[in-house]
Design a protein around this motif. Sequence first.
Motif, mmCIF file in Angstrom:
data_model
loop_
_atom_site.group_PDB
_atom_site.id
_atom_site.type_symbol
_atom_site.label_atom_id
_atom_site.label_comp_id
_atom_site.label_asym_id
_atom_site.label_seq_id
_atom_site.Cartn_x
_atom_site.Cartn_y
_atom_site.Cartn_z
ATOM 1 N N UNK A 1 0.807 -1.228 0.000
ATOM 2 C CA UNK A 1 0.000 0.000 0.000
ATOM 3 C C UNK A 1 0.832 1.266 0.000
ATOM 4 N N UNK A 2 0.380 2.217 -0.817
ATOM 5 C CA UNK A 2 1.010 3.538 -0.862
ATOM 6 C C UNK A 2 0.464 4.374 0.287
ATOM 7 N N UNK A 3 1.313 5.181 0.900
ATOM 8 C CA UNK A 3 0.897 5.995 2.037
ATOM 9 C C UNK A 3 1.297 7.456 1.824
ATOM 10 N N UNK A 4 0.803 8.318 2.733
ATOM 11 C CA UNK A 4 1.179 9.723 2.712
ATOM 12 C C UNK A 4 0.286 10.612 1.892
ATOM 13 N N UNK A 5 -0.840 10.083 1.374
ATOM 14 C CA UNK A 5 -1.743 10.898 0.555
ATOM 15 C C UNK A 5 -2.756 11.630 1.427
ATOM 16 N N UNK A 6 -3.061 12.904 1.130
ATOM 17 C CA UNK A 6 -4.056 13.643 1.913
ATOM 18 C C UNK A 6 -5.469 13.133 1.646
ATOM 19 N N UNK A 7 -6.257 13.002 2.706
ATOM 20 C CA UNK A 7 -7.629 12.500 2.612
ATOM 21 C C UNK A 7 -8.579 13.693 2.542
ATOM 22 N N UNK A 8 -9.416 13.728 1.528
ATOM 23 C CA UNK A 8 -10.382 14.821 1.350
ATOM 24 C C UNK A 8 -11.801 14.297 1.520
ATOM 25 N N UNK A 9 -12.706 15.185 1.958
ATOM 26 C CA UNK A 9 -14.125 14.885 2.000
ATOM 27 C C UNK A 9 -14.645 14.333 3.308
ATOM 28 N N UNK A 10 -13.796 14.205 4.318
ATOM 29 C CA UNK A 10 -14.256 13.644 5.580
ATOM 30 C C UNK A 10 -15.346 14.485 6.233
ATOM 31 N N UNK A 11 -15.158 15.791 6.221
ATOM 32 C CA UNK A 11 -16.164 16.658 6.845
ATOM 33 C C UNK A 11 -17.517 16.506 6.153
ATOM 34 N N UNK A 12 -17.496 16.393 4.836
ATOM 35 C CA UNK A 12 -18.725 16.222 4.069
ATOM 36 C C UNK A 12 -19.421 14.919 4.457
ATOM 37 N N UNK A 13 -18.645 13.842 4.603
ATOM 38 C CA UNK A 13 -19.219 12.552 4.990
ATOM 39 C C UNK A 13 -19.782 12.600 6.405
ATOM 40 N N UNK A 14 -19.069 13.261 7.312
ATOM 41 C CA UNK A 14 -19.506 13.332 8.709
ATOM 42 C C UNK A 14 -20.818 14.090 8.867
ATOM 43 N N UNK A 15 -21.142 14.974 7.918
ATOM 44 C CA UNK A 15 -22.380 15.751 8.032
ATOM 45 C C UNK A 15 -23.622 14.928 7.725
ATOM 46 N N UNK A 16 -23.444 13.753 7.143
ATOM 47 C CA UNK A 16 -24.589 12.914 6.815
ATOM 48 C C UNK A 16 -25.157 12.266 8.071
ATOM 49 N N UNK A 17 -26.487 12.129 8.114
ATOM 50 C CA UNK A 17 -27.121 11.399 9.206
ATOM 51 C C UNK A 17 -26.815 9.908 9.075
ATOM 52 N N UNK A 18 -26.738 9.238 10.205
ATOM 53 C CA UNK A 18 -26.568 7.778 10.236
ATOM 54 C C UNK A 18 -25.266 7.324 9.596
ATOM 55 N N UNK A 19 -24.227 8.143 9.690
ATOM 56 C CA UNK A 19 -22.906 7.776 9.167
ATOM 57 C C UNK A 19 -21.866 7.951 10.265
#
Length: 412
Positions: free
Chosen positions: A330-348
């Motif tokens: 596995x490749x590592x060190x890449x920035x993760x985008x979109x977490x805040x958007x996912x967290x705003x969903x109900x039941x996630x």
Amino acid sequence: MRVVVVGSGGREHALAHTFRRQGHEVVVTPGNAGIEGSTTAGPEDLVGAADLFVIGPEAPLVDGLADRLRAAGALVFGPGADGARLEGSKAWMKELLAEAGVPTARHATFRAGEEAAALAYLATMAPPFVIKTDGLAAGKGVVVTDDRAEAEQAVADYLSGAAFGAAGTTCVIEEGLTGPELSVFAICDGTRAVLCGSAQDHKRVGDGDTGPNTGGMGTYSPVPTLPPGLEDDILRTAIQPTVDALAARGIDYRGFLFCGLMLTPAGPKVLEYNVRFGDPEAEVVLPRIESDLAAVLAQAAGGHLDTGVVLTDRAAVCVVLASEHYPASPRTGDPIAGLDDAHRLDDVVVFAAGVAPGPDGTLLTAGGRVLAVVGLGDTVPAARATAYDAVGRITWPGMHHRTDIAAAVGAP
């Protein structure tokens, strides 16, 4: 209650999340950058500062961490090194199953220097061939193949130590069973076991169960296709007899017992035991637990499990997001985008596994299985739709995941 969770992956995040939502104070050692309450203090440094220790991964259990913490006066949920041999040695586990009369696959154990005998035994088997390294191999020490030459090479690689070093110089060859797989979980207090849920895992890296085995690419709970009463039957015919056999050997097993089964035409047969909650199975079972889990685990750790576990009727589906080239390199060190958007969903809920801190509070990929994205719903298909909605909002270069987790359950 102040609970210390030992470990650094998605399972430990799910444990911490469960304890915290039920009103407990939680510290996670070592945790990771995505888990609230992570600390650099070691478990043994926290003795005296916690009411309960819950050990997540198998390696520290096999290494005797629970024994050391108990010797220091801590209340610990997790088996000692003697009980952890159930996962630390597949050969020993098979021996115990035979002693307990628990149904399992036909098998034989071979050690370094016995390659000729192992290959002769393999020649008596029909495909699929199943070759397992005896020791811990991070969920990767199993080869299941219809190709006899590949099976023979696995035997040679294991017994020579080429595949997993000392962990592979003993191997178990067993008959390949057919039928759906199932994971059933129990909480044990040394003499008694109570059920705490079941899940269906997806091990292969690719859609349609293709590609190499992984630590798990997704799972769901409950399993709607299970016949009524099957989990109780498994408790009666497999899990409780195993706890009894451990006790007969003088082993006081206090911890999770993860029973992996194949539902064969001849009935359920145990494939393996793990001595901790599964990962990613924990991520779908724990959000469904309504009982005060810390209180139940404290009872079990104290040797007096007085209450059972109540689960909600709601369903949970987990989709694992993995790094490029996982599981090989596995490749590592890449920035993760979109977490805040996912967290705003109900039941996630998004559980962090292989992550590291990035700039300005962001997270970077730091392992093969990076995130476990969990959706909740009134049915498995509804939970699946929610999970994949959240998955679609998260990205990083090379991210991959299966698109068919829980797809076989049907439409909402």
